[in-house]
Design a protein around this motif. Structure first.
Motif, short mmCIF file in Angstrom:
data_model
loop_
_atom_site.label_atom_id
_atom_site.label_comp_id
_atom_site.label_asym_id
_atom_site.label_seq_id
_atom_site.Cartn_x
_atom_site.Cartn_y
_atom_site.Cartn_z
N VAL A 73 0.86 -1.18 0.00
CA VAL A 73 0.00 0.00 0.00
C VAL A 73 0.90 1.23 0.00
O VAL A 73 1.96 1.24 0.64
N SER A 74 0.49 2.23 -0.75
CA SER A 74 1.23 3.47 -0.86
C SER A 74 0.28 4.62 -0.51
O SER A 74 -0.82 4.69 -1.06
N LEU A 75 0.71 5.48 0.39
CA LEU A 75 -0.07 6.66 0.76
C LEU A 75 0.76 7.90 0.47
O LEU A 75 1.92 7.97 0.87
N THR A 76 0.14 8.85 -0.21
CA THR A 76 0.81 10.09 -0.54
C THR A 76 0.03 11.25 0.06
O THR A 76 -1.20 11.31 -0.08
N PHE A 77 0.75 12.13 0.73
CA PHE A 77 0.17 13.32 1.36
C PHE A 77 0.70 14.53 0.61
O PHE A 77 1.91 14.67 0.43
N GLU A 78 -0.21 15.41 0.18
CA GLU A 78 0.20 16.60 -0.54
C GLU A 78 -0.39 17.84 0.12
O GLU A 78 -1.53 17.80 0.60
N ASP A 79 0.42 18.90 0.15
CA ASP A 79 -0.08 20.19 0.62
C ASP A 79 0.68 21.29 -0.08
O ASP A 79 1.77 21.06 -0.61
N TYR A 80 0.08 22.48 -0.13
CA TYR A 80 0.69 23.64 -0.77
C TYR A 80 1.27 24.60 0.28
O TYR A 80 1.40 25.79 0.02
N GLY A 81 1.61 24.05 1.42
CA GLY A 81 2.15 24.87 2.50
C GLY A 81 3.62 25.16 2.33
O GLY A 81 4.21 24.95 1.26
N LYS A 112 9.40 6.43 9.91
CA LYS A 112 10.50 5.85 9.13
C LYS A 112 10.78 4.41 9.54
O LYS A 112 11.08 3.57 8.69
N LYS A 113 10.66 4.12 10.82
CA LYS A 113 10.95 2.77 11.31
C LYS A 113 9.83 1.77 11.01
O LYS A 113 10.07 0.59 10.85
N SER A 114 8.59 2.23 10.93
CA SER A 114 7.46 1.31 10.76
C SER A 114 7.04 1.12 9.30
O SER A 114 6.35 0.16 8.98
N MET A 115 7.47 2.00 8.42
CA MET A 115 7.13 1.87 7.00
C MET A 115 8.31 1.28 6.24
O MET A 115 9.45 1.37 6.68
N ASP A 116 8.03 0.69 5.09
CA ASP A 116 9.10 0.08 4.30
C ASP A 116 9.80 1.09 3.40
O ASP A 116 10.96 0.89 3.02
N LYS A 117 9.12 2.17 3.06
CA LYS A 117 9.73 3.21 2.24
C LYS A 117 9.07 4.54 2.60
O LYS A 117 7.86 4.61 2.75
N VAL A 118 9.89 5.58 2.72
CA VAL A 118 9.41 6.92 3.04
C VAL A 118 10.15 7.89 2.12
O VAL A 118 11.38 7.87 2.05
N GLU A 119 9.38 8.73 1.41
CA GLU A 119 9.98 9.66 0.46
C GLU A 119 9.35 11.04 0.59
O GLU A 119 8.17 11.14 0.91
N TYR A 120 10.15 12.06 0.30
CA TYR A 120 9.65 13.42 0.28
C TYR A 120 10.18 14.12 -0.97
O TYR A 120 11.32 13.90 -1.37
N GLU A 121 9.33 14.95 -1.56
CA GLU A 121 9.80 15.85 -2.60
C GLU A 121 8.94 17.11 -2.59
O GLU A 121 7.79 17.08 -2.14
N TYR A 122 9.54 18.20 -3.05
CA TYR A 122 8.81 19.45 -3.22
C TYR A 122 8.78 19.71 -4.71
O TYR A 122 9.82 19.87 -5.35
N ARG A 123 7.57 19.69 -5.28
CA ARG A 123 7.43 19.82 -6.73
C ARG A 123 6.16 20.60 -7.05
O ARG A 123 5.13 20.39 -6.43
N ASP A 124 6.26 21.48 -8.02
CA ASP A 124 5.11 22.27 -8.48
C ASP A 124 4.42 23.02 -7.34
O ASP A 124 3.19 23.08 -7.27
N ILE A 131 4.53 7.32 1.84
CA ILE A 131 4.93 6.17 2.65
C ILE A 131 4.43 4.91 1.96
O ILE A 131 3.37 4.90 1.35
N LYS A 132 5.23 3.84 2.06
CA LYS A 132 4.83 2.56 1.49
C LYS A 132 5.02 1.47 2.53
O LYS A 132 5.98 1.48 3.30
N LYS A 133 4.08 0.55 2.53
CA LYS A 133 4.14 -0.58 3.46
C LYS A 133 3.87 -1.87 2.68
O LYS A 133 2.86 -1.97 1.97
N ASN A 134 4.79 -2.81 2.80
CA ASN A 134 4.59 -4.12 2.17
C ASN A 134 3.55 -4.89 2.96
O ASN A 134 3.53 -4.86 4.19
#
Length: 136
Positions: A73-81, A112-124, A131-134
């Protein structure tokens, strides 16, 4: 992919958690996995609601996607803050007592410890935190 857009307020936390839980239950996640993901979702969403827009109002977007191969499962959080990469913050020294540790940083450390992958980017003009969890 399914998404939920809400005003980035603490009052919408329950709505976000319910949205995520409903989607996770549809893919037969274990209760342990659901709880791990819910804790991460709460931490990330509360940070957006509390800090992203400072005194202004803004929106938070939560996207959830599941894959069957491999099951994840992959969850993405977006904000314009304000641009902010929580992954740049140094991990807390968990060998110290709570009184000796600096305030802050423990929540994102747990993510970071409980998820399998954690990524951040600032774009547009937006913060994008994934976050991704197997599930297998």
């Amino acid at each position: 992919m399914t998404e939920l857009k809400v005003d980035a307020t603490l009052e919408n936390l329950t709505r976000v958690l319910d949205f995520v839980e409903e989607k996770l239950e549809m893919c037969n996640c274990s209760m342990k996995t659901i709880m791990q993901i819910q804790i991460a979702v709460e931490e990330i969403y509360v940070n957006i609601a509390s800090y992203a827009y400072k005194e202004k109002k803004g929106e938070a977007i939560v996207k959830i996607e599941t894959d069957e191969e491999p099951p994840q499962v992959s969850l993405t959080f977006e904000d314009y803050g304000e641009p902010y990469n929580p992954l740049l913050k140094e991990d807390p020294d968990i060998t110290l007592s709570a009184e000796e540790r600096d305030i802050g940083g423990l929540g994102i450390y747990l993510v970071k410890k409980s998820m399998d992958k954690v990524e951040y980017e600032y774009r547009d003009g937006k913060n994008i935190f994934t976050i991704k969890k197997n599930l297998g």
